[in-house]
Design an enzyme around this catalytic site. Structure first.
Site, PDB file in Angstrom:
ATOM      1  N   ASP A 112      -6.582 -16.466   1.659  1.00 48.03           N
ATOM      2  CA  ASP A 112      -6.036 -15.109   1.854  1.00 48.03           C
ATOM      3  C   ASP A 112      -5.887 -14.867   3.350  1.00 48.03           C
ATOM      4  O   ASP A 112      -6.249 -15.720   4.171  1.00 48.03           O
ATOM      5  CB  ASP A 112      -6.986 -14.065   1.235  1.00 48.03           C
ATOM      6  CG  ASP A 112      -6.274 -12.785   0.799  1.00 48.03           C
ATOM      7  OD1 ASP A 112      -5.727 -12.091   1.667  1.00 48.03           O
ATOM      8  OD2 ASP A 112      -6.261 -12.478  -0.411  1.00 48.03           O
ATOM      9  N   TYR A 123      11.191  -6.107  -4.251  1.00 50.42           N
ATOM     10  CA  TYR A 123      10.047  -6.603  -5.041  1.00 50.42           C
ATOM     11  C   TYR A 123      10.552  -7.209  -6.355  1.00 50.42           C
ATOM     12  O   TYR A 123      10.175  -8.314  -6.742  1.00 50.42           O
ATOM     13  CB  TYR A 123       9.074  -5.460  -5.325  1.00 50.42           C
ATOM     14  CG  TYR A 123       7.831  -5.902  -6.068  1.00 50.42           C
ATOM     15  CD1 TYR A 123       6.786  -6.508  -5.394  1.00 50.42           C
ATOM     16  CD2 TYR A 123       7.713  -5.722  -7.452  1.00 50.42           C
ATOM     17  CE1 TYR A 123       5.639  -6.932  -6.067  1.00 50.42           C
ATOM     18  CE2 TYR A 123       6.577  -6.144  -8.131  1.00 50.42           C
ATOM     19  CZ  TYR A 123       5.536  -6.738  -7.434  1.00 50.42           C
ATOM     20  OH  TYR A 123       4.413  -7.157  -8.109  1.00 50.42           O
TER      21      TYR A 123
END
Ligand code: NAD
Length: 254
Positions: free
Chosen positions: A37, A155
């Site tokens: 991450d 998106y």
């Protein structure tokens, strides 16, 4: 217990939400879990909690948009664990809530960069690493990879791309005789920091609107998606490839 015993799993976006829940579940089910991450503090905490619960886990800082990072992470996994069995391309950024004509090109590109380029790079380097032993790749798309939603053109387009990228690579792997299964998972509205951000921007009325749009009147939990990803990653799904698993509380059924 043991549904992914002795497998090595790399999960991007593993410090939060769905990625974190997937890492926790896979560790409970016997996998060695590598979380990656950008949020290093949260990633380190996640790994410490998994280890405290008796699991095996590791964290690496990793920007999924950066090909050099991918090469480094995959090399580290192979050096540390000798193999990569499961790759969950889960890292993503949410929608921006802007009308299409007000969406800056930079924002469109930034969304594509994480949500689609990031998955492409993962698949590219994941297949390379899995060629010898086989493996399972799970790409996190969305119900918005299947239907449109107002004010979320970038998106929705990025997640539609993930859906078909998954199918193209699944068929390619099968045709090349590689024992690598590639599937996509399509969450509905799940209570994670990503949705929390949208609610923060839209206020309590936004939360109410989301809940009212759910057939069950509720959002899902990250663990609901983790269970589906675990299934696709496990040998129980040995005949499943190029497929799409919708977990959405009935959202698309209407
Ligand atoms: N929450 C939902 O309702 C929902 C619905 C459908 C699909 N999804 C998808 O599920 C995935 C996980 O989302 P979530 O809801 O758990 O959100 P989240 O914000 O909790 O987790 C996303 C993680 O991705 C990481 N990330 C972002 N950009 C990155 C980058 N460039 N490199 C590496 N990591 C990066 C973030 O730091 C974060 O930890 C995303 O792909 C999202 O689009 C979520």
């Amino acid at each position: 217990m043991g549904r992914v015993a002795d497998k090595v799993a790399l999960i991007t976006g593993g410090a939060s939400g769905i990625g974190l829940a997937t890492g926790q579940l896979m560790a409970r089910e016997g996998a060695t879990v590598v979380l990656t991450d950008l949020q290093d503090g949260a990633g380190d905490e996640a790994v410490a909690a998994i280890i405290a619960a008796g699991g095996t886990a590791q964290y690496h800082h990793h920007d999924v948009t950066d090909e050099a990072d991918w090469k480094k992470i995959i090399a580290a996994v192979l050096a540390d664990h000798g193999r990569l069995d499961i790759l969950v391309n889960n890292a993503g950024v949410g929608g921006n809530g802007l009308p299409v004509e007000e969406t800056p090109l930079e924002l469109w590109r930034a969304t594509m960069s994480v949500n689609l380029d990031g998955v492409f790079l993962g698949v590219k380097h994941g297949v390379g690493a899995m060629k010898e032993n086989g493996g399972a790749i799970i790409n996190t798309s969305s119900i918005l990879g299947m239907i449109g939603l107002p004010l979320s053109a970038a998106y929705t387009a990025s997640k539609g791309g993930v859906r078909l990228l998954t199918k193209a690579v699944a068929i390619e792997c099968a045709a090349r005789g590689l024992n690598i299964r590639v599937n996509s998972v399509h969450p509905g509205f799940i209570d994670t920091p990503m949705v929390g951000g949208a609610i923060q921007r839209g206020g309590p009325a936004r939360r109410e609107a989301i809940l009212q749009s759910q057939p069950t009147g509720q959002m899902g939990e990250p663990a609901d998606i983790a269970e589906g990803i675990l299934y696709l990653a496990s040998d129980a799904a040995k005949f499943v490839t190029g497929s799409e698993l919708v977990i959405d509380g009935g959202y698309l059924a209407r």
